[in-house]
Design a protein around this motif. Structure first.
Motif, short mmCIF file in Angstrom:
data_model
loop_
_atom_site.label_atom_id
_atom_site.label_comp_id
_atom_site.label_asym_id
_atom_site.label_seq_id
_atom_site.Cartn_x
_atom_site.Cartn_y
_atom_site.Cartn_z
N ASP A 1 42.35 23.85 -34.17
CA ASP A 1 43.88 23.70 -34.61
C ASP A 1 44.26 22.78 -35.77
O ASP A 1 45.21 22.39 -36.12
N LYS A 2 43.07 22.70 -36.65
CA LYS A 2 43.43 21.75 -37.63
C LYS A 2 43.75 22.18 -39.10
O LYS A 2 43.80 21.62 -40.19
N GLY A 3 43.82 23.73 -39.16
CA GLY A 3 44.57 24.09 -40.23
C GLY A 3 43.37 24.46 -41.16
O GLY A 3 42.33 24.28 -41.01
N HIS A 4 43.80 24.46 -42.51
CA HIS A 4 43.03 24.91 -43.55
C HIS A 4 41.89 23.76 -43.85
O HIS A 4 40.69 24.12 -44.22
N ASP A 5 42.51 22.49 -43.66
CA ASP A 5 41.58 21.30 -43.87
C ASP A 5 40.36 21.30 -42.82
O ASP A 5 39.50 20.45 -42.91
N ALA A 6 40.36 22.06 -41.87
CA ALA A 6 39.33 22.25 -40.87
C ALA A 6 38.08 22.05 -41.64
O ALA A 6 37.02 21.73 -41.06
N PHE A 7 37.78 22.92 -42.78
CA PHE A 7 36.51 22.93 -43.40
C PHE A 7 35.99 21.74 -43.94
O PHE A 7 34.76 21.42 -44.05
N LEU A 8 37.05 20.45 -43.81
CA LEU A 8 36.52 18.99 -44.37
C LEU A 8 36.42 18.29 -43.09
O LEU A 8 36.20 17.14 -43.19
#
Lengths: 394, 394
Positions: free
Chosen positions: A355-362
């Motif tokens: 559920d963290k959106g695009h920033d999930a990859f970080l």
């Protein structure tokens, strides 16, 4: 007291490395300009093995840099993938040799619009040539040449980093044993171009931008750049994440103030994102790098058919997306996977529930990290890398 | 030559009506300020019947106004719901008496921050009190009083207009026979507050904003307001709509220019949206009205339980949402429906399949229009309105 002593780091060169490239042989950019020499700032972690088969190139995102696992020299915050780099971690520095360079057009050491144009003795400003993702990759290839590496074991990156991964795999298929494009796309969508355009217009609307000549004028378009960052930052998150994190919570008060202060925590958070960003990023770099992303369209660059970009490839791919990423939604990754399947490429596709959106990859996403580890292990076995390279260094 | 002669209109008062309210009895705003007298600009269509039972109050959205079906006096564009208003149309002017007023804090004739503060003889600017959706509704209720109408047959509106509908239904349940909140929510979400905050910061970052005193200084923060509009405009559309409408199409050229001109049609379109908006809208009004939306939280105003807002209501509701609306997604409408169901209210809920995003409520959506007509017909039968009122007028 050096930075090394105050903040733990896995790197022996915490302030980064630098190399001049293209003095004898300038780099021909997609816009037609021959650029050179250029400075490239980069960082490495771990050791290159004897047959130079264990190198991983990490490609950073729009506002990232090569401080992958070192404290950022301006903000002193941990590197953007610190959690993933180190002995026994996803990018195991006992096993792999990691390279990350600041992109062409950047503002953390690699030549970009804030640097001096040697022909004029002034900062480039808008005279800097407009660059593309392909140009960034050409420069990285020169760096990899400089390091004496023929083939990268892996090229990996999220967001704009993932665009670079795809461009690497298309341009230098023989030099990419495996590739991990994360939360990326083979082309920038109309909505994403629109958001970038808002950011650019915010910067250009700031009188302190001075038509791009703010460095000469001793000014900085901090207000415009902060607004650009705020708008972009919303797109990096997800509505559920914002709701969970902030909801309609008020900022250190019991009731609204009936004014334009930051009543809501989400306002305060966004303002903070904007105001801290301007300390570490150059406004013109923001213009150039967003433009490079907008221009990216791997199908258009390959006769209008995305599969053409990968025809004959022997690279092993792992394509990763996140369910709540609405900036680079899973459908974009799926288009890449379809193209790869169409040319019978070796491809894994993992959509991570988050559920963290695009920033999930970080962020801390155990399933994502396990996916990376698993794919790298498998690729390493196929490449014939030993289970552990010497961790003792040279 | 009058506007009436050049552009067809269904209204006999194309330039709108105006009334002064609250001279003897100022309006007590939620912030505690007593405001009055205030000017209210409004428009009507059709005729009020003898028992004053056929009045529909139309509530406009953030940047809307009371020119529902007349050409806009500045842009000369058709009114925002022109297609829906007229004899035999959704809002049948042979049958209903339509009222729409510019909201409190607006800039199209109703008192707002650009008007003169009679105490100082200067434009209000940021001395104008911060208003709420509830305050807008209080002013509308005074207008309805002024028109001699006890009960509105219907209150209808989209987006911020829908917020007003919900607030009407809560504040004056006996005065609202039926209510149609469209593409709305009972509270503004964290993500929506965030987008509004970006817009406000863009305005406030413009030096021509002059701390809100631009009118005194003979300036206008056009650049900041245009950026605010551009950011907001993206949220009114959907990714599929943008993709279909523009995709990555270039603007009157075959190839990219490697520059910062509007290469892509979507950039050109957004810039146009920004630059035309500033001609018709006041920057401080934008601050105040976005703030009113941010503050809206009908549950919080009713003991933390949304259902409390509607306990005992006899109003007939029709809640409408659109599938591709990500600004006010269906989940927000569903929360309203759940609250209404919890108090056994009379409620219909229709989710319209559309790829037009939030703006669908302003666009040609036959299923949406059929829904409105059907609900109004049913409500009219229950209210005992004749099938046709006299179309001949007084």
């Amino acid at each position: 007291m050096s930075l090394n002593e105050t903040v733990p780091t896995v790197s022996p060169n915490a302030l980064g490395l630098k190399v001049e490239l293209g003095r004898d042989r300038p780099i021909r950019l997609d816009c037609g300009v021959e650029l050179g020499p250029i400075q490239v700032a980069y960082q490495t972690y771990g050791s290159l093995n004897a047959d130079k088969s264990n190198a991983i190139l990490i490609c950073h995102a729009l506002t990232g840099d090569h401080y992958v696992a070192d404290p950022h020299p301006i903000t002193a915050k941990p590197g953007w993938w610190s959690e993933l780099v180190g002995p026994g971690r996803v990018f195991d520095t006992d096993r792999y040799f990691l390279i990350c360079s600041n992109v062409l057009g950047g503002c953390m050491g690699t030549t970009g619009p804030m640097d001096e144009n040697q022909e004029t003795g002034q900062p480039w400003g808008l005279d800097f040539p407009v660059i593309t993702i392909g140009d960034m990759v050409k420069v990285q290839a020169r760096l990899v040449d400089h390091l004496g590496i023929d083939q990268l074991f892996c090229v990996v990156g999220g967001s704009m980093g993932g665009m670079q991964v795809l461009k690497w795999a298309q341009t230098y298929p023989e030099r990419v044993f495996s590739a991990i494009p994360i939360a990326a796309a083979a082309r920038h969508s109309a909505q994403n171009i629109a958001f970038h355009e808002v950011g650019r217009q915010a910067i250009m609307a700031d009188p302190d931008w001075c038509d791009g000549n703010y460095l000469k004028e001793g000014k900085r378009p901090h207000r415009g750049l902060a607004v650009a960052r705020m708008a972009a930052h919303i797109t990096y998150l997800s509505e559920p994440a914002l709701h969970q994190k902030f909801g309609r919570n008020l900022q250190n008060r019991d009731t609204v103030t009936y004014g334009f202060d930051a009543d809501f925590q989400v306002e305060s958070y966004l303002r903070h994102q904007g105001s801290t960003f301007v300390d570490r990023f150059d406004a013109n770099s923001y213009l150039y790098i967003t433009r490079a992303m907008d221009y990216f369209d791997l199908a258009a660059e390959n006769g209008g058919v995305l599969a053409n970009a990968f025809r004959g490839t022997r690279t092993r791919f792992c394509v990763v997306s996140f369910t709540s990423d609405w900036l680079f939604p899973t459908s974009e990754s799926r288009a890449v996977v379809h193209a790869l399947n169409a040319v019978a490429a070796n491809v894994s596709f993992v959509e991570i529930k988050s559920d963290k959106g695009h920033d999930a990859f970080l962020l801390d996403e155990p399933e994502f990290h396990a996916t990376l580890t698993g794919f790298l292990d498998g690729a390493a076995a196929h490449r014939g890398l030993p289970r552990q390279t010497s961790g003792a260094g040279p």
